[in-house]
Design an enzyme around this catalytic site. Structure first.
Site, PDB file in Angstrom:
ATOM      1  N   TYR A 161       0.838  -1.204   0.000  1.00 46.56           N
ATOM      2  CA  TYR A 161       0.000   0.000   0.000  1.00 46.56           C
ATOM      3  C   TYR A 161       0.870   1.250   0.000  1.00 46.56           C
ATOM      4  CZ  TYR A 161      -3.592  -3.006   2.288  1.00 46.56           C
ATOM      5  OH  TYR A 161      -4.481  -3.980   2.630  1.00 46.56           O
ATOM      6  N   HIS A 174      -9.636   1.607   1.829  1.00 47.88           N
ATOM      7  CA  HIS A 174      -9.447   2.414   3.044  1.00 47.88           C
ATOM      8  C   HIS A 174      -9.920   3.841   2.748  1.00 47.88           C
ATOM      9  CE1 HIS A 174      -5.989  -0.578   4.041  1.00 47.88           C
ATOM     10  NE2 HIS A 174      -7.165  -1.046   4.433  1.00 47.88           N
ATOM     11  N   ASN A 216      -3.332   0.430   7.623  1.00 51.38           N
ATOM     12  CA  ASN A 216      -4.749   0.113   7.417  1.00 51.38           C
ATOM     13  C   ASN A 216      -5.602   0.988   8.330  1.00 51.38           C
ATOM     14  OD1 ASN A 216      -3.248  -2.152   6.440  1.00 51.38           O
ATOM     15  ND2 ASN A 216      -5.144  -3.289   6.352  1.00 51.38           N
TER      16      ASN A 216
END
Ligand SMILES: Cc1cc2nc3c(=O)[nH]c(=O)nc-3n(C[C@H](O)[C@H](O)[C@H](O)COP(=O)(O)OP(=O)(O)OC[C@H]3O[C@@H](n4cnc5c(N)ncnc54)[C@H](O)[C@@H]3O)c2cc1C
Ligand SMILES: *[C@@H]1O[C@H](CO)[C@@H](O)[C@H](O)[C@H]1NC(C)=O
Ligand SMILES: *[C@@H]1O[C@H](CO)[C@@H](O)[C@H](O)[C@H]1NC(C)=O
Ligand SMILES: *[C@@H]1O[C@H](CO)[C@@H](O)[C@H](O)[C@H]1NC(C)=O
Ligand SMILES: *[C@@H]1O[C@H](CO)[C@@H](O)[C@H](O)[C@H]1NC(C)=O
Ligand SMILES: *[C@@H]1O[C@H](CO)[C@@H](O)[C@H](O)[C@H]1NC(C)=O
Ligand SMILES: *[C@@H]1O[C@H](CO)[C@@H](O)[C@H](O)[C@H]1NC(C)=O
Ligand SMILES: *[C@@H]1O[C@H](CO)[C@@H](O)[C@H](O)[C@H]1NC(C)=O
Ligand SMILES: *[C@@H]1O[C@H](CO)[C@@H](O)[C@H](O)[C@H]1NC(C)=O
Length: 543
Positions: free
Chosen positions: A402, A476, A523
């Site tokens: 990510y 997210h 996250n």
């Protein structure tokens, strides 16, 4: 625009301070959405002796909340409870039932929201994650909210009751790899601020060997309070407004019938329906860009009179973590959990260890190691990266890489004429700085993995450009009802003020990922829960 009869009656009821029907309850607070933010908000409001209704469109995922999706081998547990089964959550029978059908990407329409269906990765945000938040929302302001969350829902890097890590083969491979690169081993819960060239055993949202989260750690506390009501299977369509006052909500029940649920005098509504759904309720209530409100009208929603519409940039400033996938072959002999044999009860060794000793691989989530690092982009901005590493097939692992805090791209969420939200503009890699930084990061990962004698080989996507092409959604989502001081009615970017109150509406608040003005390093869920704790304190303090 003609105001509906019901709306008129609701307004009259408010004015007289009486209810139309004597059985009808009037609430101090109606909280819309039983995800992590909504449950935390509703519980803290009930604790403060408010009369609270929490409305959730889905149903409960645990036996205690009414689920009958129990395991073949244990009728007190559901598939959602077992940490090990989260690894293949999208293949479980309940997945289709729990995933929303009216959002452009994954969002969960079940009690507990995303936290019921997610991979349980629980990243305590570093202090710097609040650096771009407004005044009153810096780390020193929200640290006590984080403490309140962690007291009830701390997460764990070592969830097995016997204190052992299970199936640690991939972790060994990665610790060897990272040690050779000169990175450091950390415990991501104890050292949340260490996010440069570090790796850790994963931190998971697990407690008592089960999936944790507000359904387990807050909701039972609320349910002990006589002033708390949870209404499941009920979808809020819109707010009922009288000018700048919200007087109630229009809901659709499971049978498809419509009702209006009213606030008490001086009552308030808190929207906690998530970053991809809270905007729908706002558009349906005459709040947002005019084009979106007109789509609500085409979807046959009863809108307030046009001169009561509040034009705010709802849906703008959408952000998300882009994901790149890296697949790596090793000489290891470990592989993913065989979920089928757990579900059908034939993996008796894992099941016995779990049921009799609260231990073993079923107490752990999907990933085996998580790493973090950062780089400085061509624009001078530091961007962070998270790599969540999990076994894919025997000896092969995948890195879900990510891009996180420091991203400068934003997109736009809109709503179509059927009431489905969609991406009007993608939130991914919209700026040169983000694009350059992504290339730099992936190139460095490729170089490190393909260096001589690592014992690692890239698989499927074998060069930087192929890996960059794997770009997918991080799930997210933030920012679609952004918090800030620049009032969106006056050409600013913000939808809610620093008390989380919607500009231009007297008694409407938002507490969920929509209000986050920036992305955190990891996250989202821990960040969401901290912000919910901080928001409800602001709401209670706001006179
Ligand atoms: C598949 C998936 C995997 C993820 N993995 C991770 C992970 O491993 N770690 C992590 O930290 N984060 C993860 N996330 C993200 C995280 O779960 C979300 O950021 C978080 O749940 C957002 O919380 P929220 O309170 O803002 O909204 P949500 O969790 O979206 O909750 C919104 C709630 O409102 C309800 N609702 C919506 N509309 C209405 C309506 N009109 N009326 C009544 N109720 C309504 C929904 O049913 C839902 O319960 C994942 C998310 C998904 C979907
Ligand atoms: C319940 O709510 C009512 C209305 O706000 C309030 O007067 C009362 O004190 C609350 N009772 C409890 C036990 O919280
Ligand atoms: C399980 O619950 C669902 C929804 O609550 C219901 O429709 C179904 O009939 C139930 N199944 C059983 C076997 O009880
Ligand atoms: C709205 O009403 C019109 C006219 O009755 C109908 O054609 C249309 O399908 C409806 N739209 C939705 C989204 O229900
Ligand atoms: C259980 O699942 C496994 C697959 O992992 C399969 O080999 C086995 O035959 C199944 N047993 C039963 C009883 O269904
Ligand atoms: C189900 O699992 C729980 C905890 O893991 C255990 O305490 C309980 O005994 C199990 N129930 C049955 C019927 O095996
Ligand atoms: C696997 O690779 C590692 C790292 O290169 C090496 O140390 C180990 O001896 C190898 N194991 C086998 C069985 O080949
Ligand atoms: C990268 O890999 C892709 C897919 O395997 C391939 O098509 C492409 O030519 C490669 N690019 C370079 C620069 O090697
Ligand atoms: C609105 O803000 C934008 C930049 O945020 C600016 O370019 C524009 O001039 C502003 N318009 C007005 C009317 O203030």
């Amino acid at each position: 625009m003609r105001r509906s009869l019901l709306e008129g009656l609701a307004g009259l009821g408010l004015a007289l301070g009486v209810s139309a029907s004597c059985q009808e309850q009037l609430y101090d607070y109606i909280v819309v959405g039983g995800g992590p933010s909504g449950i935390i908000t509703a519980e803290r409001l009930a604790e403060a002796q408010k009369k609270v209704l929490l409305i959730e469109r889905g149903y409960g995922p645990t036996v205690a909340t009414g689920s009958n999706h129990t395991l073949s081998w244990n009728d007190t547990l559901t598939e959602i409870d077992i940490p090990g089964l989260s690894a293949g959550i999208a293949s479980l029978d309940v997945w289709k039932e729990y995933i929303c059908q009216d959002t452009p990407s994954y969002a969960a329409c079940v009690l507990g929201g995303g936290v019921t269906v997610n991979y349980m990765v629980f990243v305590h945000p570093p202090e710097r994650d609040f650096e771009n938040w407004p005044q009153g929302w810096q780390w020193e302001d929200v640290a006590s909210a984080a403490d309140r969350l962690y007291e009830r829902n701390p997460g764990s890097t070592l969830p097995s009751a016997d204190g052992k890590h299970y199936d640690d083969g991939l972790y060994s491979v990665l610790s060897n790899f990272f040690d050779n690169l000169g990175w450091s081993s950390v415990d991501m819960i104890d050292q949340p601020n260490e996010k440069f060239q570090v790796y850790s055993h994963p931190a998971w949202n697990i407690q008592d060997e089960k999936r944790a989260g507000p359904v387990r750690t807050y909701l039972p506390l609320a349910q002990q309070r006589e002033n708390f009501t949870l209404q499941l299977g009920t979808k809020v369509i819109r707010l009922v407004r009288s000018g700048s006052q919200v007087t109630g909500v229009e809901v659709e029940t499971a049978s498809g019938s419509r009702q209006i649920i009213r606030l008490a005098q001086d009552g308030r509504v808190v929207l906690s329906s998530g970053a991809l759904s809270t905007p729908r309720i706002l558009f349906n209530s005459g709040i947002g860009p005019r084009s979106q409100i007109l789509n609500a009208q085409k979807a046959n929603v009863t809108l307030p009179p046009e001169n009561d519409w509040v034009e705010l940039p709802v849906g703008s400033n959408l952000m998300d973590h882009p994901i790149f996938s890296i697949e790596v072959k090793t000489n290891g002999t470990w592989g993913p959990l065989d979920a089928t044999s757990v579900l059908n009860g034939t993996d008796t060794s894992s099941i016995d260890l779990y049921e009799r000793q609260n231990s073993g691989v079923l107490t752990e989530g999907k990933h085996r190691a998580i790493f973090f690092t950062s780089n400085v982009g061509s624009d001078g901005i530091t961007r962070y990266y998270q790599g969540s590493c999990a076994p894919a097939v025997t000896g092969v692992f995948s890195i879900t890489a990510y891009m996180t805090h420091g991203l400068t791209s934003t997109g736009v969420l809109g709503m179509d004429e059927n009431g489905n939200t969609f991406f009007e503009q993608s939130p991914y890699l919209q700026t040169d700085g983000d694009v350059d930084a992504a290339e730099l990061f992936i190139q460095q990962m490729v170089d490190a993995i393909t260096a001589p004698s690592t014992g690692l080989t890239l698989q499927t996507y074998t060069n930087t450009s192929a890996i960059l092409d794997t770009l997918t959604n991080g799930i997210h989502y933030t920012g679609t009802a952004k918090m800030g001081v620049d009032d969106g009615r006056k050409n600013g970017t913000s939808v809610v003020d620093l008390n989380t109150k919607v500009y231009g509406i007297d008694n409407l608040f938002i507490s969920d990922a929509s209000i986050h003005p920036d992305l955190p390093t990891g996250n989202l869920q821990a960040m969401v829960m901290i912000v919910a704790e901080a928001a409800v304190a602001k709401i209670l303090a706001y006179e």
